[in-house]
Design an enzyme around this catalytic site. Sequence first.
Site, short mmCIF file in Angstrom:
data_model
loop_
_atom_site.label_atom_id
_atom_site.label_comp_id
_atom_site.label_asym_id
_atom_site.label_seq_id
_atom_site.Cartn_x
_atom_site.Cartn_y
_atom_site.Cartn_z
N THR A 1 0.87 -1.15 0.03
CA THR A 1 0.06 -0.03 0.05
C THR A 1 0.87 1.42 -0.09
O THR A 1 0.73 2.20 -0.77
CB THR A 1 -0.86 -0.02 1.31
OG1 THR A 1 -1.83 -1.16 1.06
CG2 THR A 1 -1.77 1.07 1.35
N CYS B 1 -22.13 -9.45 1.50
CA CYS B 1 -22.51 -9.97 3.13
C CYS B 1 -21.22 -10.16 3.73
O CYS B 1 -21.25 -10.45 4.94
CB CYS B 1 -23.67 -10.81 3.10
SG CYS B 1 -25.35 -10.34 3.63
#
Lengths: 132, 404
Positions: B73, B324
């Site tokens: 990142t 979900c």
Amino acid sequence: MDAWDEYTEKVMDHYEHPRNVGIVENPSGIGVVGNPACGDVMKLSIEVKDGIIVDARFKTFGCGAAIATSSMVTEMIKGKSLEEALRVSNKAVAESLGGLPKVKMHCSVLAEDALKAAIDDYYKKQKQENKK
Amino acid sequence: MKSIYMDHHATTPLDPEVLAAMMPYLTEEFGNPSSSTHEWGRRARKAVEAGRAQIAESIGAEPDEIIFTSGATESDNLAVKGVALSAAGPKGRIITQATEHKAILDTVRYLEKVGYEIYYVKLDSYGLIDLEDLERNITPQTFLITIQAANSEIGTIQPIAQVGACAKAHGVLFHTDAVQAIGKMPINVNSDQIDLLSLSAHKIYGPKGVGALYVRKGVKLAPLIHGGGHERGMRSGTLNVAGIVGLGKAAEMAHRERDQETRRLLKLRERLANGIRAKIDQVQLNGHPQQRLANNLNFSFAYVEGESLILACREVALSSGSACTSSSLQSSYVLRAIGVPDSLAHCSIRFGLGKSNNEEQVDFLVDLLATNVRRLREMSPLYDMAREGIDIENFSWSKHDHEH
């Protein structure tokens, strides 16, 4: 985030061994709510005799919590009058399962919506019957 | 059966050999590589430079072209923002594509807010970039192309050598996020004409919290972290010596084992794919059928919601593109970007094979999936509707609002 490590034993039990799966033999009312694009659809069918829900069955496409709440709501409304059944709220369903993870509360709304839709459908059919 | 880990795109276990290489630097060799006045510092510096050389070797780079970071990142941020901030003149254009990791997407969105222009290259339904669209959209203002080597969800491998050639021809810098690709396909910064490359240790059986950015000699980067001038001023902060030693060892092993392990993973992947297709009908493969990572499969099991299937198969660690399984209650942005309808994105399962997986585990998983897909379909109103010939995509569904 995994919500299901927060599932209670009761949720897991109803997910693993769902009660009342299917469609009642002589449906007096059927409610279909949800949307596959949103990830959950519930179909609830009820058989009503003399104002009492004598049988209730479900079919659900959805996550573990959606299946467990579907199963639980069928248990909760069987034997109840339509008036009593209409008072079964999504919160009551969630509570009966020992609670749901916060991000899964919307699954219990699906169960409540399906119940209302099935009862609505029953009343509509009654009206049509009366017109005949 | 013991729990099986099959989520190697998310992370991988630390290899015991890597841990063994790191151990001295977590114990007696505690020196700061910046300390040049004593043995402790010099030994730490030597270990860091050995790690740097191992990483460079594995991608065909020179050691002094490797910058250590806290992970991919940071590497992605440093590459994109570092180039943007060092580029002289008015804020220009960056070209990327919609299935990049969020470390790229969120970074370019930020740059867009502060005045840069972002172009997202067209994708086909497998997630492959359209090279002609890429070339057409290189403007005189374009200074950077950032395209990943391979996707972490659908495994699609981008034609990075062609992107590199195209970037070179137009005098534009080319960055690639190679986090998922390292150790699974050959990557060479020279033959692929890559100017900047992000990689991470924990995806290749190394430790978490350490990564690297390859920066071609002559490419100017503005640092994001200012301080003591470490890493040639591009990334200040005392070096994570044990982590770097671990990353070096992991990169060296991934490079050495790559061909053999890739062949093994391919066989395992085909066994899994064939098993699923033989035992379960109405499955859709997401991503490219051939141009994909050797360890990746992504299937949508129609009419079965992904989280409920993962829950049923919880002896195996898997992941899903279903809403979900995300806190945002949104289905996978990668699947949506390649045009998988939401109704199928919710039914997707990602399989990430790795070193510890074997045929026995794959066969076990296939049976587990077959049993539970059958069970959940029997419970699914969508399955009934499909059998009755009702078109689920065009049925008039009730609006279901998630924001209750």
